[in-house]
Design a protein around this motif. Structure first.
Motif, PDB file in Angstrom:
ATOM      1  N   THR A  41      41.804 -37.302  80.601  1.00  0.00           N
ATOM      2  CA  THR A  41      41.530 -38.741  80.690  1.00  0.00           C
ATOM      3  C   THR A  41      42.207 -39.407  81.876  1.00  0.00           C
ATOM      4  N   ALA A  42      43.195 -38.747  82.486  1.00  0.00           N
ATOM      5  CA  ALA A  42      43.872 -39.331  83.646  1.00  0.00           C
ATOM      6  C   ALA A  42      44.633 -38.233  84.381  1.00  0.00           C
ATOM      7  N   THR A  43      44.845 -38.437  85.680  1.00  0.00           N
ATOM      8  CA  THR A  43      45.664 -37.538  86.488  1.00  0.00           C
ATOM      9  C   THR A  43      46.678 -38.379  87.252  1.00  0.00           C
ATOM     10  N   ASN A  44      47.792 -37.750  87.624  1.00  0.00           N
ATOM     11  CA  ASN A  44      48.863 -38.484  88.295  1.00  0.00           C
ATOM     12  C   ASN A  44      49.541 -37.557  89.297  1.00  0.00           C
ATOM     13  N   ALA A  45      49.538 -37.963  90.562  1.00  0.00           N
ATOM     14  CA  ALA A  45      50.200 -37.189  91.609  1.00  0.00           C
ATOM     15  C   ALA A  45      51.380 -37.976  92.167  1.00  0.00           C
ATOM     16  N   GLY A  46      51.966 -38.843  91.356  1.00  0.00           N
ATOM     17  CA  GLY A  46      53.032 -39.724  91.830  1.00  0.00           C
ATOM     18  C   GLY A  46      54.396 -39.093  91.904  1.00  0.00           C
ATOM     19  N   SER A  47      54.554 -37.836  91.449  1.00  0.00           N
ATOM     20  CA  SER A  47      55.861 -37.173  91.484  1.00  0.00           C
ATOM     21  C   SER A  47      55.745 -35.782  92.092  1.00  0.00           C
ATOM     22  N   PRO A  48      55.209 -35.668  93.320  1.00  0.00           N
ATOM     23  CA  PRO A  48      55.078 -34.341  93.913  1.00  0.00           C
ATOM     24  C   PRO A  48      56.463 -33.711  94.105  1.00  0.00           C
ATOM     25  N   PRO A  49      56.561 -32.398  93.968  1.00  0.00           N
ATOM     26  CA  PRO A  49      55.472 -31.414  93.841  1.00  0.00           C
ATOM     27  C   PRO A  49      54.940 -31.265  92.423  1.00  0.00           C
ATOM     28  N   GLY A 294      47.981 -32.478 100.751  1.00  0.00           N
ATOM     29  CA  GLY A 294      47.253 -33.686 100.408  1.00  0.00           C
ATOM     30  C   GLY A 294      45.764 -33.430 100.315  1.00  0.00           C
ATOM     31  N   GLY A 295      45.069 -34.260  99.539  1.00  0.00           N
ATOM     32  CA  GLY A 295      43.630 -34.135  99.391  1.00  0.00           C
ATOM     33  C   GLY A 295      43.209 -34.356  97.952  1.00  0.00           C
ATOM     34  N   THR A 296      41.910 -34.228  97.697  1.00  0.00           N
ATOM     35  CA  THR A 296      41.355 -34.342  96.353  1.00  0.00           C
ATOM     36  C   THR A 296      40.918 -32.960  95.895  1.00  0.00           C
ATOM     37  N   PHE A 297      41.428 -32.555  94.718  1.00  0.00           N
ATOM     38  CA  PHE A 297      41.213 -31.188  94.259  1.00  0.00           C
ATOM     39  C   PHE A 297      40.699 -31.191  92.820  1.00  0.00           C
ATOM     40  N   GLU A 308      35.220 -21.330  75.857  1.00  0.00           N
ATOM     41  CA  GLU A 308      34.139 -22.295  76.063  1.00  0.00           C
ATOM     42  C   GLU A 308      34.647 -23.737  76.107  1.00  0.00           C
ATOM     43  N   ALA A 309      35.869 -23.958  75.627  1.00  0.00           N
ATOM     44  CA  ALA A 309      36.434 -25.310  75.593  1.00  0.00           C
ATOM     45  C   ALA A 309      37.188 -25.567  76.893  1.00  0.00           C
ATOM     46  N   THR A 310      36.595 -26.331  77.779  1.00  0.00           N
ATOM     47  CA  THR A 310      37.228 -26.650  79.059  1.00  0.00           C
ATOM     48  C   THR A 310      37.001 -28.120  79.394  1.00  0.00           C
ATOM     49  N   ALA A 311      37.876 -28.644  80.227  1.00  0.00           N
ATOM     50  CA  ALA A 311      37.720 -30.002  80.749  1.00  0.00           C
ATOM     51  C   ALA A 311      38.032 -29.954  82.234  1.00  0.00           C
ATOM     52  N   VAL A 312      37.250 -30.682  83.029  1.00  0.00           N
ATOM     53  CA  VAL A 312      37.404 -30.681  84.485  1.00  0.00           C
ATOM     54  C   VAL A 312      37.587 -32.108  84.958  1.00  0.00           C
ATOM     55  N   ALA A 313      38.508 -32.301  85.902  1.00  0.00           N
ATOM     56  CA  ALA A 313      38.737 -33.614  86.493  1.00  0.00           C
ATOM     57  C   ALA A 313      39.115 -33.422  87.959  1.00  0.00           C
ATOM     58  N   GLN A 314      39.280 -34.533  88.656  1.00  0.00           N
ATOM     59  CA  GLN A 314      39.718 -34.523  90.042  1.00  0.00           C
ATOM     60  C   GLN A 314      41.103 -35.156  90.131  1.00  0.00           C
ATOM     61  N   ILE A 315      41.968 -34.546  90.931  1.00  0.00           N
ATOM     62  CA  ILE A 315      43.291 -35.126  91.164  1.00  0.00           C
ATOM     63  C   ILE A 315      43.451 -35.345  92.660  1.00  0.00           C
ATOM     64  N   THR A 316      43.884 -36.545  93.035  1.00  0.00           N
ATOM     65  CA  THR A 316      44.018 -36.904  94.440  1.00  0.00           C
ATOM     66  C   THR A 316      45.485 -36.980  94.810  1.00  0.00           C
ATOM     67  N   VAL A 317      45.855 -36.211  95.824  1.00  0.00           N
ATOM     68  CA  VAL A 317      47.232 -36.183  96.324  1.00  0.00           C
ATOM     69  C   VAL A 317      47.222 -36.763  97.736  1.00  0.00           C
ATOM     70  N   ASP A 356      52.384 -34.241 104.630  1.00  0.00           N
ATOM     71  CA  ASP A 356      51.724 -33.945 105.903  1.00  0.00           C
ATOM     72  C   ASP A 356      52.700 -33.449 106.962  1.00  0.00           C
ATOM     73  N   GLY A 357      53.989 -33.302 106.597  1.00  0.00           N
ATOM     74  CA  GLY A 357      54.977 -32.774 107.526  1.00  0.00           C
ATOM     75  C   GLY A 357      55.533 -33.784 108.500  1.00  0.00           C
ATOM     76  N   VAL A 358      55.074 -35.033 108.465  1.00  0.00           N
ATOM     77  CA  VAL A 358      55.563 -36.071 109.375  1.00  0.00           C
ATOM     78  C   VAL A 358      56.789 -36.734 108.756  1.00  0.00           C
ATOM     79  N   GLU A 359      57.892 -36.763 109.497  1.00  0.00           N
ATOM     80  CA  GLU A 359      59.113 -37.370 108.995  1.00  0.00           C
ATOM     81  C   GLU A 359      59.020 -38.888 109.060  1.00  0.00           C
ATOM     82  N   ARG A 360      59.401 -39.527 107.983  1.00  0.00           N
ATOM     83  CA  ARG A 360      59.425 -40.984 107.914  1.00  0.00           C
ATOM     84  C   ARG A 360      60.769 -41.405 107.330  1.00  0.00           C
ATOM     85  N   SER A 361      60.970 -42.677 107.166  1.00  0.00           N
ATOM     86  CA  SER A 361      62.234 -43.176 106.618  1.00  0.00           C
ATOM     87  C   SER A 361      62.001 -43.793 105.252  1.00  0.00           C
ATOM     88  N   LEU A 362      63.063 -43.863 104.484  1.00  0.00           N
ATOM     89  CA  LEU A 362      63.012 -44.482 103.169  1.00  0.00           C
ATOM     90  C   LEU A 362      63.544 -45.904 103.257  1.00  0.00           C
TER      91      LEU A 362
END
Length: 603
Positions: A41-49, A294-297, A308-317, A356-362
């Motif tokens: 019912t929902a996906t969450n990529a807010g705490s990678p990895p 990163g990407g949608t998988f 036979e019991a499966t569920a499929v969704a998309q998760i965007t990172v 993406d490997g690009v260094e940024r600041s917090l």
């Protein structure tokens, strides 16, 4: 009325044909058992990895699937995921739709209909602002909305402030039910909600033109929406017509994984309400992907024993999302503290990177300890010290949350810090030192002690006492020996230890298989209890319920603390199992080691 009776008879003929052709009392369109179904019912990529799924399942019997009792299969981007963990349950809510059919012959049950729906839309069944309800009426082709989706009790109370109005003309129960089932996914106030349909009707259908009788259960199973039915007695129908209507509602519920009850049995209503409410909470499943990009998988969830019991969704990172992790190995996540009266200063190291490997600041950072956030300087996130004031004995949860200069947020996987009571012991990875102020304070204390000692020695020297000091010292050390309790020892009589150590406490044997003295004095700083004489100071040699080294009693100050040594049956004090950090013993406490029963006395 005659027209409706003709349609009722026609429905009866169709039902009987379906029963005869389907075999074993099943409709042709619903011969197969309803499958086990999974829903992401929902996906969450807010705490990678770490990635997160929110899911629930429904069994062929219409009950929520117990995920913790299942072995799951998980694929991310079509590749198997090795290892996952359950993150507990999340309260999502249930959307319940009532479809009521109120021809003239059921007018005497209007009050019961209102009472049943009000009972559902009240605590503790429906949870306000979490669950939702909608009320529809059977129409000529489509269901007519009476109360649109709503989350509040008062909306139902206000709706029933006016009497229900009779349906006029022919009605299409089957058409209305199938079309309403199709609309329910779009009607949900929250798309993640589980849903249920409750049909309140006499079971007759005068004008179905779009669908067959079996299509209600077929569409319900396709969408994973259980259909529950409540049968109304229509006084204008013959007994045969009433029975046919009731049989149809029972068939719909049984084939659509629902429950069927009679309106005349109010005590049965709660059975349906409780079944619906059991779908309120959904499962959280967490997993990690090596070299996350990163990407949608696509992500696929399944059951090992039901492929036979499966569920499929998309998760965007998002590719520019930050990722943060604690650099703290599992063996460094346990500390001991004598008390929790003062703050404890700890050092933490983390690793922050962007996908993406690009260094940024917090721009901001927080350490969340047991749900309480504490600010951390953003520039020091990789290596910082912090004073914690809300730790507790036992398991403590820690999580880092950061915000980068793009406005992207990320949280680390939760780690557990175990705190036990005892002499201060902090792993080197967490040791922060006391800071400059505490270091200076310690130096001052040491200097003061040295000054006091020097003054004392000077005083003794002036009094001439240092010359006689060798005569005051003992001529030889006395070797400590293990105390042997005489066989004639009587409880409460004490032990004559004038030429030995002082008795600090004693154990009284209340029950033991092994032959033991009735009382055993405790004289050591550490007293080991167990079955093996080679490992234990007090050994219950013939009791197999006691481990070789079962427990240890440690003197802390003037009292003993008992610790379990990983025994098979555990160590218990006053019927409370001794935790990892031990239990401080008090006079009169009762101790169980397997079948051994002891009482602790301390003068």
């Amino acid at each position: 009325m005659q027209k409706k009776m003709r349609y009722v008879c026609l429905l009866g003929v169709l039902v009987m044909m379906g029963l005869l052709l389907g075999g074993n009392g099943r409709f042709l369109a619903a011969q197969a058992e309803a499958p086990t179904q999974l829903f992401i019912t929902a996906t969450n990529a807010g705490s990678p990895p770490t990635l997160e799924l929110q899911a629930y399942g429904i069994t062929p019997q219409g009950e929520p699937l117990n995920f913790s009792g299942q072995t799951l299969t998980l694929k991310h981007n079509n590749l198997p995921v090795i290892g996952y963990e359950f993150g507990g349950l999340k309260e999502v809510g249930v959307f319940t739709v009532f479809l009521i059919d109120i021809p003239e012959g059921v007018s005497g049950q209007f009050e019961a209909i209102q009472q049943a729906i009000r009972q559902y839309a009240s605590p503790p069944v429906m949870k306000e602002q979490v669950d939702a309800i909608a009320i529809y009426e059977v129409g000529t082709r489509d269901a007519r909305v009476l109360l649109p989706p709503d989350r509040f009790y008062n909306s139902v109370i206000n709706f029933f402030s006016n009497q229900l109005a009779l349906s006029t003309g022919a009605t299409a129960l089957i058409d209305s039910a199938v079309n309403l089932l199709t609309q329910i996914p779009a009607l949900k106030p929250d798309p993640a909600m589980a849903a249920a349909l409750v049909i309140i009707s006499d079971g007759t259908d005068a004008v179905s033109t779009q669908f067959r009788a079996a299509d209600v259960a077929a569409r319900a199973n396709e969408l994973g929406i259980p259909v529950h039915t409540v049968w109304l007695t229509n006084q204008q129908l013959s007994s045969v017509g009433q029975q046919q209507g009731q049989d149809y509602l029972i068939q719909v519920a049984s084939r659509a994984r629902g429950l069927a009850v009679k309106m005349e049995n109010p005590t049965d209503w709660a059975i349906i309400w409780n079944r619906i409410a059991s779908f309120r909470n959904q499962n959280i499943i967490r997993y990690q992907v090596a070299e996350l990009q990163g990407g949608t998988f696509p992500v696929e969830l399944g059951l090992v024993d039901r492929p036979e019991a499966t569920a499929v969704a998309q998760i965007t990172v998002p590719g520019n999302m930050p990722s943060i992790q604690f650099d703290l190995p599992p063996e460094s996540r346990t500390i001991a503290l004598p008390n929790l009266n003062t703050a404890v200063r700890l050092r933490f190291r983390t690793t922050v990177r962007w996908l993406d490997g690009v260094e940024r600041s917090l721009s901001a950072a927080q350490l969340v300890v047991n749900g309480v956030p504490q600010e951390v300087a953003a520039a020091e996130v990789s290596d910082f010290t912090i004073e914690l004031t809300n730790l507790g004995y036992g398991a403590n949860t820690l999580q880092m949350a950061v915000l980068d200069n793009q406005g992207m947020r990320a949280t680390s996987p939760v780690i557990t810090l175990q705190v036990s009571q005892g002499r201060r012991a902090i792993p080197p990875k967490l040791e922060a030192g006391g800071g400059i102020v505490q270091t200076l304070a310690r130096v001052v204390v040491v200097l003061l002690i040295l000054i006091v000692l020097l003054v004392g020695f000077f005083f003794l020297w002036r009094q001439g006492l240092l010359k006689s000091l060798p005569n005051l010292l003992p001529k030889g050390g006395r070797r400590r020996k293990r105390l042997e309790v005489p066989a004639s020892y009587e409880p409460g009589a004490g032990v004559d230890l004038d030429d030995g150590p002082r008795v600090l406490a004693r154990l009284v044997v209340l029950d033991a298989v092994s032959q033991m003295p009735p009382e055993m004095p405790l004289i050591g700083v550490r007293v080991k209890l167990g079955r093996s004489p080679q490992q234990a100071d007090i050994a219950f040699e013939h009791d197999l319920t006691v481990s070789r080294l079962h427990a240890t009693m440690m003197l802390e100050g003037t009292t003993y603390r008992i610790f379990d040594e990983g025994s098979t049956s555990g160590t218990w004090v006053n019927e409370q199992q001794v935790p990892e950090y031990g239990i401080q013993l008090m006079d009169g406490d009762e101790i169980h080691l397997g079948a051994v029963h002891l009482r602790f006395y301390q003068p």
